[in-house]
Scaffold this motif. Structure first.
Motif, short mmCIF file in Angstrom:
data_model
loop_
_atom_site.label_atom_id
_atom_site.label_comp_id
_atom_site.label_asym_id
_atom_site.label_seq_id
_atom_site.Cartn_x
_atom_site.Cartn_y
_atom_site.Cartn_z
N UNK A 1 10.96 9.50 9.02
CA UNK A 1 11.83 8.38 8.63
C UNK A 1 13.28 8.83 8.71
N UNK A 2 14.05 8.09 9.49
CA UNK A 2 15.48 8.39 9.63
C UNK A 2 16.23 7.68 8.51
N UNK B 1 10.38 6.03 12.26
CA UNK B 1 11.03 4.84 11.69
C UNK B 1 12.54 5.05 11.69
N UNK B 2 13.25 4.21 12.41
CA UNK B 2 14.71 4.19 12.35
C UNK B 2 15.06 3.10 11.34
N UNK B 3 15.30 3.51 10.10
CA UNK B 3 15.41 2.55 9.00
C UNK B 3 16.85 2.09 8.78
N UNK C 1 14.65 16.31 2.02
CA UNK C 1 14.95 17.45 2.89
C UNK C 1 14.86 17.03 4.35
N UNK C 2 15.94 17.22 5.11
CA UNK C 2 15.98 16.87 6.52
C UNK C 2 15.20 17.89 7.33
N UNK C 3 14.24 17.39 8.11
CA UNK C 3 13.41 18.24 8.94
C UNK C 3 14.07 18.44 10.30
N UNK D 1 2.73 13.60 4.40
CA UNK D 1 2.70 12.85 5.66
C UNK D 1 4.09 12.49 6.14
N UNK D 2 4.98 12.16 5.21
CA UNK D 2 6.32 11.70 5.56
C UNK D 2 7.33 12.84 5.56
N UNK D 3 8.16 12.86 6.59
CA UNK D 3 9.28 13.80 6.63
C UNK D 3 10.56 13.02 6.89
N UNK D 4 11.65 13.48 6.30
CA UNK D 4 12.95 12.90 6.59
C UNK D 4 13.50 13.51 7.86
#
Length: 246
Positions: free
Chosen positions: A53-54, A6-8, A233-235, A141-144
């Motif tokens: 998710x960006x 996702x490019x939010x 936390x940025x992955x 499930x979600x990573x930044x």
């Protein structure tokens, strides 16, 4: 398995979502949507094995404390200085990302990226309501993700491809991605990813989600886990792009 990227943006007009299906034969981009509304994003995340998710998943703890203190009139007089402001404007993960990549993420408390973050907070609330609370450390499930940093770690161009004025650079970068990952089939979405940096970044976010699924990304160390649980936390990928191949 399926990963979603996702490019939010603050509004659907600049938001894109990409779906990648992974099999023993390779990876295939099966869907890319631009102008993505909240309902589409939530359903995409719920249907993913891993989603990137960006967008910042939270604000700096020091900033939240400062705003809370200011509201009640309890800011300590005489507080100022560059180091103090840096703690208010950068999360722990932003500082670590800069140390590892040389790139400085936009400040979620002092830059326009705060607008997408507000939308992201509402999306996290909706996911929690659906029984899928987001673990901001990236353990769920979600990573930044941070597409520019992922591209940098994979040895690809990571600057100068944004917005309409740089479409030539974006098309060149999309070609570089396909050359570096011949096992990735962009299928009918090659023209879109070559002309829309939103769509392209969504694909990079989905690829980073794959790296996270495989355990090939950075994780918050014990000393930063508490901050990561509230700030996000940025992955970052820790292995070359070809290691994502099924």
């Amino acid at each position: 398995m399926r990963t979603v990227g996702v490019d939010l943006a603050a509004d659907p007009a600049r938001t894109a979502v990409a779906w990648i299906d992974w099999s023993s034969d390779g990876a295939r981009v099966v869907r890319v949507e631009t102008h993505a509304e909240d309902d589409l994003i939530v359903e995409a995340v719920l249907g993913a094995d891993k989603a990137g998710i960006d967008c910042p998943l939270g604000w700096p703890d020091a900033f939240v404390d400062f705003v809370t203190a200011h509201r009640t009139g309890h800011v300590r007089p005489g507080t100022s200085g560059r180091a103090w402001r840096r703690d208010l404007t950068l999360r722990v993960t932003d500082k670590v990302t800069h140390e590892l990549t040389g790139l400085t993420p936009l400040s979620v408390s002092a830059d326009r990226i705060a607008h997408p973050a507000m939308r992201c907070a509402a999306l996290q609330a909706e996911l929690a309501l659906r029984g899928h609370a987001v673990d901001r450390t990236g353990a769920g499930t979600v990573v930044e993700v941070y597409p520019a940093a992922s591209l940098h770690r994979w040895g690809l161009a990571h600057r100068g491809y944004k917005r309409a004025a740089n479409r030539t650079e974006l098309a060149r970068l999309a070609g570089e991605l396909q050359a570096a990952a011949p096992w990735l089939d962009l299928a009918a979405f090659t023209p879109l990813c070559s002309s829309s940096d939103d769509a392209f970044d969504a694909v990079i976010a989905a690829l980073t989600a794959r790296a996270a699924h495989l355990g090939k990304t950075t994780q918050a160390p014990p000393e930063h886990r508490k901050a990561a649980s509230t700030e996000g936390w940025i992955t970052l990928p820790t292995t070359p792009l070809h290691t994502l191949h099924p």
